[in-house]
Write a protein that holds these residues in place. Structure first.
Motif, PDB file in Angstrom:
ATOM      1  N   GLU A  53      69.321 -34.845 -24.271  1.00  0.00           N
ATOM      2  CA  GLU A  53      70.267 -35.392 -25.234  1.00  0.00           C
ATOM      3  C   GLU A  53      70.441 -34.422 -26.405  1.00  0.00           C
ATOM      4  O   GLU A  53      69.744 -33.414 -26.497  1.00  0.00           O
ATOM      5  CB  GLU A  53      69.775 -36.758 -25.739  1.00  0.00           C
ATOM      6  CG  GLU A  53      69.619 -37.802 -24.653  1.00  0.00           C
ATOM      7  CD  GLU A  53      70.941 -38.162 -23.995  1.00  0.00           C
ATOM      8  OE1 GLU A  53      71.949 -38.313 -24.718  1.00  0.00           O
ATOM      9  OE2 GLU A  53      70.977 -38.294 -22.758  1.00  0.00           O
ATOM     10  N   ASP A  54      71.353 -34.741 -27.296  1.00  0.00           N
ATOM     11  CA  ASP A  54      71.663 -33.880 -28.428  1.00  0.00           C
ATOM     12  C   ASP A  54      70.645 -34.077 -29.541  1.00  0.00           C
ATOM     13  O   ASP A  54      70.719 -35.047 -30.306  1.00  0.00           O
ATOM     14  CB  ASP A  54      73.076 -34.188 -28.944  1.00  0.00           C
ATOM     15  CG  ASP A  54      73.495 -33.269 -30.079  1.00  0.00           C
ATOM     16  OD1 ASP A  54      72.775 -32.281 -30.338  1.00  0.00           O
ATOM     17  OD2 ASP A  54      74.542 -33.531 -30.697  1.00  0.00           O
ATOM     18  N   GLY A  55      69.699 -33.156 -29.651  1.00  0.00           N
ATOM     19  CA  GLY A  55      68.667 -33.262 -30.676  1.00  0.00           C
ATOM     20  C   GLY A  55      69.170 -33.100 -32.089  1.00  0.00           C
ATOM     21  O   GLY A  55      68.509 -33.511 -33.047  1.00  0.00           O
ATOM     22  N   GLU A  56      70.375 -32.503 -32.251  1.00  0.00           N
ATOM     23  CA  GLU A  56      70.935 -32.304 -33.587  1.00  0.00           C
ATOM     24  C   GLU A  56      71.162 -33.639 -34.293  1.00  0.00           C
ATOM     25  O   GLU A  56      71.129 -33.713 -35.526  1.00  0.00           O
ATOM     26  CB  GLU A  56      72.265 -31.540 -33.485  1.00  0.00           C
ATOM     27  CG  GLU A  56      72.137 -30.106 -32.984  1.00  0.00           C
ATOM     28  CD  GLU A  56      71.484 -29.203 -34.009  1.00  0.00           C
ATOM     29  OE1 GLU A  56      71.523 -29.541 -35.211  1.00  0.00           O
ATOM     30  OE2 GLU A  56      70.930 -28.164 -33.600  1.00  0.00           O
ATOM     31  N   ARG A  57      71.402 -34.682 -33.525  1.00  0.00           N
ATOM     32  CA  ARG A  57      71.641 -36.005 -34.108  1.00  0.00           C
ATOM     33  C   ARG A  57      70.416 -36.566 -34.825  1.00  0.00           C
ATOM     34  O   ARG A  57      70.528 -37.458 -35.662  1.00  0.00           O
ATOM     35  CB  ARG A  57      72.051 -36.984 -33.003  1.00  0.00           C
ATOM     36  CG  ARG A  57      73.410 -36.708 -32.383  1.00  0.00           C
ATOM     37  CD  ARG A  57      74.516 -37.180 -33.294  1.00  0.00           C
ATOM     38  NE  ARG A  57      75.809 -37.154 -32.630  1.00  0.00           N
ATOM     39  CZ  ARG A  57      76.953 -37.446 -33.223  1.00  0.00           C
ATOM     40  NH1 ARG A  57      76.953 -37.794 -34.493  1.00  0.00           N
ATOM     41  NH2 ARG A  57      78.093 -37.388 -32.569  1.00  0.00           N
TER      42      ARG A  57
END
Length: 280
Positions: A47-51
């Motif tokens: 998943e998008d860890g930046e979130r």
């Protein structure tokens, strides 16, 4: 124990003489540490860890506001202190902060189309680290300690919030200190350092979760497992932890009652989400 990390020099404009509390610094660092671990796990899950940076922000807001609101609702006498008491850096409850932070994080995930189950699984690995850092802040501030003890593990908090004096233990917590302890230690009595106990158990929980995440499961199962492990851990710690809220439930504290509810929720989650995830 060092409740005040440092003071700004008196000559500085606006902040001259202001104190920097160890609890506040470590509370902030606890969210950062939890976010770093959770972000790496979220990346591992694809998943998008930046979130995670946004989630940490909303969790911080919810944790502070929820922790303060829960404390005020369960301690109405605090309202007598006015706005100063409400805006003070003391008087927080972990479960209050956890409940509101979880709700705000869930709303954010839903609005941005994130995989709620996987994201909570990633957060589950970050929570033990964040709790450990936060509890070290409690230890530095001399807060959330346990019952009096004369054993080698006992720690005295002469500058605690509040200090572990005979008068405080008697008047605030209703504890009749053993005269033998008074004869040995004087007015400042050593207590169980439940903050350090929780730091140790938090890392044990993390090790267990690192093994459990490889068990076949659907998204959300790891978080459910953490919820149960933490609930049991908190229930047991409350046995020696000194709190003034036990009169509401007899021998049980508010945290123990909440722990039982969360344990039931955990059992439902791990039962429902156990097994191989469905293919996309």
């Amino acid at each position: 124990m060092r409740p005040v990390l440092f003071r700004f020099p008196d000559g500085l404009p606006l902040i001259g003489g202001a104190e920097v509390q160890s609890f506040g610094i470590l509370l902030f660092l606890s969210f950062i540490a939890a976010g770093i671990v959770a972000r790496r796990e979220l990346d591992r899950l694809g998943e998008d860890g930046e979130r995670m940076s946004d989630l940490v922000f909303w969790a911080l807001i919810g944790g502070i506001v929820g922790g303060k609101l829960y404390f005020v609702l369960t301690n109405p006498g605090m309202l007598a202190g006015g706005a100063g008491a409400l805006l003070s850096g003391t008087g927080f409850t972990w479960y209050g902060g956890f409940i509101l932070a979880s709700a705000m994080v869930w709303v954010y995930m839903r609005r941005h189309g994130m995989d709620v189950g996987k994201t909570f699984d990633a957060i589950a690995l970050g929570l033990p680290v964040g709790i450990a850092v936060g509890r070290f802040g409690c230890f530095m501030a001399g807060d959330d300690y346990g019952r009096p003890t004369g054993s080698w593990v006992g720690v005295a908090f002469p500058e605690g919030a509040p200090p572990t004096t005979v008068g405080v233990l008697r008047d605030r917590y209703g504890v009749d200190v053993d005269p033998e302890l008074i004869a040995r230690f004087g007015d400042v009595i050593p207590v169980h350092p439940t903050q350090l106990y929780e730091i140790g158990t938090s890392f044990l929980i993390l090790l267990v979760l690192l093994r459990l995440r490889h068990v076949p499961h659907k998204p959300g199962w790891v978080f459910g497992a953490w919820l149960g492990l933490y609930a049991v851990n908190r229930f047991l710690l409350e046995i020696v932890r000194l709190k003034g809220d036990r009169f509401l439930f007899g021998v049980f504290s508010q945290a123990q009652v909440i722990s039982v509810v969360l344990l039931a929720l955990s059992l439902w989650m791990v039962t429902r989400l156990r097994g191989a995830p469905a293919r996309r």
